[in-house]
Design a protein around this motif. Structure first.
Motif, PDB file in Angstrom:
ATOM      1  N   THR A 120       0.870  -1.244  -0.062  1.00 44.90           N
ATOM      2  CA  THR A 120       0.029  -0.040   0.030  1.00 44.90           C
ATOM      3  C   THR A 120       0.908   1.312  -0.086  1.00 44.90           C
ATOM      4  N   ASN A 121       0.405   2.396  -0.730  1.00 47.72           N
ATOM      5  CA  ASN A 121       1.029   3.460  -0.341  1.00 47.72           C
ATOM      6  C   ASN A 121       0.159   4.482   0.417  1.00 47.72           C
ATOM      7  N   ARG A 122      -0.555   3.987   1.250  1.00 47.28           N
ATOM      8  CA  ARG A 122      -1.394   4.775   1.948  1.00 47.28           C
ATOM      9  C   ARG A 122      -1.173   4.612   3.574  1.00 47.28           C
ATOM     10  N   THR A 147      12.181  -0.203  -6.685  1.00 48.27           N
ATOM     11  CA  THR A 147      11.286   0.855  -7.420  1.00 48.27           C
ATOM     12  C   THR A 147      11.438   0.489  -9.062  1.00 48.27           C
ATOM     13  N   ILE A 148      10.398   0.778  -9.941  1.00 47.20           N
ATOM     14  CA  ILE A 148      10.602   0.806 -11.356  1.00 47.20           C
ATOM     15  C   ILE A 148      11.347   1.963 -11.798  1.00 47.20           C
ATOM     16  N   ASP A 149      11.224   2.905 -10.765  1.00 46.42           N
ATOM     17  CA  ASP A 149      11.416   4.372 -11.329  1.00 46.42           C
ATOM     18  C   ASP A 149      13.036   4.398 -11.459  1.00 46.42           C
ATOM     19  N   ASN A 150      13.593   3.619 -10.579  1.00 43.47           N
ATOM     20  CA  ASN A 150      15.516   3.524 -10.568  1.00 43.47           C
ATOM     21  C   ASN A 150      15.876   4.925 -10.038  1.00 43.47           C
ATOM     22  N   VAL A 190       5.184   7.441 -20.161  1.00 52.05           N
ATOM     23  CA  VAL A 190       5.906   6.224 -19.224  1.00 52.05           C
ATOM     24  C   VAL A 190       5.860   6.795 -17.809  1.00 52.05           C
ATOM     25  N   MET A 191       5.815   5.832 -16.690  1.00 50.66           N
ATOM     26  CA  MET A 191       6.022   6.188 -15.505  1.00 50.66           C
ATOM     27  C   MET A 191       7.334   6.455 -15.301  1.00 50.66           C
ATOM     28  N   GLY A 192       7.730   6.785 -13.872  1.00 46.97           N
ATOM     29  CA  GLY A 192       9.108   7.290 -13.467  1.00 46.97           C
ATOM     30  C   GLY A 192       9.192   8.272 -12.531  1.00 46.97           C
ATOM     31  N   ARG A 193       7.940   8.735 -12.212  1.00 44.82           N
ATOM     32  CA  ARG A 193       7.820  10.050 -10.992  1.00 44.82           C
ATOM     33  C   ARG A 193       8.583  11.098 -11.548  1.00 44.82           C
ATOM     34  N   TYR A 194       9.513  11.586 -10.762  1.00 46.41           N
ATOM     35  CA  TYR A 194      10.165  12.822 -10.900  1.00 46.41           C
ATOM     36  C   TYR A 194      11.642  12.475 -11.650  1.00 46.41           C
ATOM     37  N   ALA A 230       8.261  11.051 -20.243  1.00 50.59           N
ATOM     38  CA  ALA A 230       8.200  10.683 -18.903  1.00 50.59           C
ATOM     39  C   ALA A 230       7.075  11.267 -18.211  1.00 50.59           C
ATOM     40  N   GLU A 231       6.218  10.564 -17.344  1.00 54.22           N
ATOM     41  CA  GLU A 231       4.977  11.304 -16.726  1.00 54.22           C
ATOM     42  C   GLU A 231       5.515  12.793 -16.084  1.00 54.22           C
ATOM     43  N   GLY A 232       6.564  12.951 -15.506  1.00 53.20           N
ATOM     44  CA  GLY A 232       7.184  13.815 -14.792  1.00 53.20           C
ATOM     45  C   GLY A 232       7.695  15.082 -15.702  1.00 53.20           C
ATOM     46  N   GLY A 252      -2.874  11.568   2.176  1.00 49.89           N
ATOM     47  CA  GLY A 252      -1.839  10.722   2.784  1.00 49.89           C
ATOM     48  C   GLY A 252      -1.103   9.928   1.634  1.00 49.89           C
ATOM     49  N   GLN A 253      -1.197  10.491   0.455  1.00 48.38           N
ATOM     50  CA  GLN A 253      -0.566   9.712  -0.553  1.00 48.38           C
ATOM     51  C   GLN A 253       0.192  10.789  -1.295  1.00 48.38           C
ATOM     52  N   ALA A 254       1.366  10.423  -1.947  1.00 54.13           N
ATOM     53  CA  ALA A 254       2.086  11.238  -2.949  1.00 54.13           C
ATOM     54  C   ALA A 254       1.233  11.694  -4.030  1.00 54.13           C
ATOM     55  N   GLU A 255       1.486  12.799  -4.761  1.00 50.34           N
ATOM     56  CA  GLU A 255       0.818  13.343  -5.843  1.00 50.34           C
ATOM     57  C   GLU A 255       0.979  12.534  -6.899  1.00 50.34           C
ATOM     58  N   ARG A 256      -0.057  12.033  -7.462  1.00 53.37           N
ATOM     59  CA  ARG A 256      -0.062  11.030  -8.650  1.00 53.37           C
ATOM     60  C   ARG A 256       0.035  11.806 -10.118  1.00 53.37           C
ATOM     61  N   LEU A 257       1.021  11.686 -10.735  1.00 49.77           N
ATOM     62  CA  LEU A 257       1.419  12.360 -11.950  1.00 49.77           C
ATOM     63  C   LEU A 257       0.719  11.604 -13.140  1.00 49.77           C
ATOM     64  N   GLY A 279       1.311   3.602 -18.293  1.00 45.39           N
ATOM     65  CA  GLY A 279       0.864   3.407 -16.611  1.00 45.39           C
ATOM     66  C   GLY A 279       1.326   2.300 -15.993  1.00 45.39           C
ATOM     67  N   HIS A 280       0.368   1.502 -15.339  1.00 43.45           N
ATOM     68  CA  HIS A 280       0.670   0.537 -14.534  1.00 43.45           C
ATOM     69  C   HIS A 280       1.010  -0.863 -15.131  1.00 43.45           C
ATOM     70  N   LEU A 281       0.847  -0.800 -16.456  1.00 45.31           N
ATOM     71  CA  LEU A 281       1.438  -2.019 -17.267  1.00 45.31           C
ATOM     72  C   LEU A 281       2.865  -2.168 -17.146  1.00 45.31           C
ATOM     73  N   LEU A 282       3.674  -1.147 -16.910  1.00 46.44           N
ATOM     74  CA  LEU A 282       4.857  -1.139 -16.464  1.00 46.44           C
ATOM     75  C   LEU A 282       5.242  -1.801 -15.170  1.00 46.44           C
ATOM     76  N   ARG A 283       4.379  -2.042 -14.295  1.00 46.91           N
ATOM     77  CA  ARG A 283       4.640  -2.416 -12.938  1.00 46.91           C
ATOM     78  C   ARG A 283       4.356  -3.895 -13.026  1.00 46.91           C
ATOM     79  N   GLY A 284       3.478  -4.340 -13.998  1.00 48.40           N
ATOM     80  CA  GLY A 284       2.791  -5.646 -13.726  1.00 48.40           C
ATOM     81  C   GLY A 284       3.891  -6.639 -14.603  1.00 48.40           C
TER      82      GLY A 284
HETATM   83  O1  F6P Z   1       7.221   4.692  -8.069  1.00 46.48           O
HETATM   84  C1  F6P Z   1       6.396   3.614  -8.861  1.00 46.48           C
HETATM   85  C2  F6P Z   1       5.177   4.277  -9.439  1.00 46.48           C
HETATM   86  O2  F6P Z   1       4.818   3.304 -10.463  1.00 46.48           O
HETATM   87  C3  F6P Z   1       5.668   5.547 -10.245  1.00 46.48           C
HETATM   88  O3  F6P Z   1       6.245   5.456 -11.654  1.00 46.48           O
HETATM   89  C4  F6P Z   1       4.269   6.145 -10.514  1.00 46.48           C
HETATM   90  O4  F6P Z   1       4.158   7.564 -10.529  1.00 46.48           O
HETATM   91  C5  F6P Z   1       3.487   5.753  -9.093  1.00 46.48           C
HETATM   92  O5  F6P Z   1       4.348   4.739  -8.537  1.00 46.48           O
HETATM   93  C6  F6P Z   1       2.052   5.506  -9.440  1.00 46.48           C
HETATM   94  O6  F6P Z   1       1.567   5.123  -7.967  1.00 46.48           O
HETATM   95  P1  F6P Z   1       0.026   4.561  -7.711  1.00 46.48           P
HETATM   96  O7  F6P Z   1       0.332   3.136  -7.483  1.00 46.48           O
HETATM   97  O8  F6P Z   1      -0.498   5.494  -6.725  1.00 46.48           O
HETATM   98  O9  F6P Z   1      -0.773   4.643  -9.165  1.00 46.48           O
END
Ligand code: F6P
Length: 374
Positions: free
Chosen positions: A81-83, A147-150, A190-194, A243-245, A261-266, A291-296
């Motif tokens: 969880t990220n909450r 982290t996938i973001d490295n 693609v994801m990657g945050r900042y 990049a999403e950021g 309670g969560q980081a901002e979602r880009l 998006g989340h395809l990159l995490r799966g």
């Molecule tokens: O930190 C990993 C990450 O997938 C980022 O690339 C992305 O910004 C964020 O998490 C998305 O988080 P959530 O799971 O809240 O959608």
């Protein structure tokens, strides 16, 4: 060793990443081989704080039998969880407003009640910052970077990144044929945050024409100029990886949502860039958000191996008496760095690094080039 550990817990926090189950597998076997009991905490720290909400009490006994066959599985068998920040836990008030409650003492009490001597906490910068605070509060723990973001500092790489880059690159490869067939511009977000690591590596590996990353604020004129030049040369399609950021010169990140309670979602920059490029070039454009395809999906063998090495190293670190450290890839070895140092800054793409120079040498645009006509 004489670590005094008899029972160790593992938890996974923040966004999932391919390779988490390899960490759990190796840590379980390495700890079991030392005669330690191993338990997994469900959903970050929630299984510990709110055990009564779970049919199994929020803890999973991890044994050789329980972890068999999980190395190749994506996600995390423990849940995440990220909450669930226990130090600033969001609680809704009767009037609908939110307050943050510090549950550190409650959490440490639960660890003692359940006879857990130490924790292996697997997470990104947010989860490891929490880990460092819990270490300072007296919880014996070792962190594992994920982290996938490295974007974690003090480790050459994190597991999940290779899987994300590989899949992004495969998707971009597929977009080339449809972009060519329709003479379109396709913008892939693609994801990657900042940090722009995923966009840079996947974009280069697939030979895109422009890459936009947070570390290099962009103007779209140089990208549009390249697209027009390409069309004049007969290449009526172009692919842009963003990049999403990424953010324009003088502008801000595109935020999709911000919840308590969560980081901002880009998210959303891909559509903006596609719309603007269409207006600037007159060429039909489409945006694709990976998006989340990159995490799966299943981790690459590189990520599996890194996860296994980190999981076993975390157990060795605890056994050797290290506390408040993060295991880190420092090729050719895995060593330990203080969590406080590892979480003090993010690892972003150095704008003058070799990969950026290579991309520029290949003619890939980043949106900071001067225009041919001045
Ligand atoms: O930190 C990993 C990450 O997938 C980022 O690339 C992305 O910004 C964020 O998490 C998305 O988080 P959530 O799971 O809240 O959608």
């Amino acid at each position: 060793m004489t670590s005094g550990i008899k029972r160790v817990a593992i938890n996974t926090g923040g966004g999932d990443a391919p390779g988490l189950n390899a960490v759990i597998y190796a840590a379980t076997l390495a700890a079991g081989n030392r005669g330690w009991e191993v338990v997994g905490i469900r959903d970050g720290f929630n299984g510990m704080l709110f055990g009564d909400d779970y049919p199994d009490g929020g803890l999973i006994e991890l044994t050789r039998n329980r972890v068999r066959g999980i190395i190749h599985q994506g996600g995390t068998i423990l849940g995440s969880t990220n909450r669930g920040n226990p130090i600033a836990y969001p609680v809704q008030q009767p009037d609908g407003s939110w307050i943050e409650v510090d549950r550190t003492d409650e959490l440490l009490g639960r660890f003692a009640e359940r006879g857990i001597d130490a924790l292996i906490t697997v997470g990104g910068d947010g989860s490891l910052t929490i880990g460092n605070q819990l270490h300072n509060a007296g919880l014996p723990l070792v962190g594992v970077p994920k982290t996938i973001d490295n974007d974690l500092d003090r480790t050459a790489s994190t597991f999940g990144f290779d899987s994300a880059v590989g899949f992004a690159s495969e998707c971009i490869d597929r977009l080339f044929s449809t972009a060519t067939s329709h003479s379109r511009i396709i913008v892939v977000e693609v994801m990657g945050r900042y940090a722009g690591w995923i966009a840079l590596h996947a974009g280069m590996a697939s030979g895109v024409h422009a890459i936009l990353i947070p570390e290099i604020p962009y103007r779209l004129e140089p990208v549009a100029e390249l697209i027009r030049e390409r069309a004049q040369r007969g290449s009526t399609y172009s692919i842009v990886c963003v990049a999403e950021g990424a953010k324009p010169v003088g502008g801000e990140h595109t935020v999709a949502a911000k919840a308590v309670g969560q980081a901002e979602r880009l998210g959303g920059i891909g559509h903006k860039v596609a719309t603007e490029l269409e207006a600037m070039t007159g060429r039909e454009s489409r945006a694709v958000v990976l998006g989340h395809l990159l995490r799966g999906g299943s981790p690459t063998s590189l990520d599996r191996l890194l996860g296994l090495r980190f999981g076993a190293a975390a157990v060795r670190a605890l056994d050797e008496g290290h506390r408040g450290v993060m295991v880190a890839l420092n090729p050719p070895t895995v060593d330990y760095v203080p969590l406080a140092e590892a979480t003090s800054r993010q690892k972003t793409v150095p704008p003058d690094c070799d990969a950026i120079q290579t991309a520029r040498d290949m003619g890939i645009r980043f949106g900071d080039e001067s225009l041919a006509d001045g």
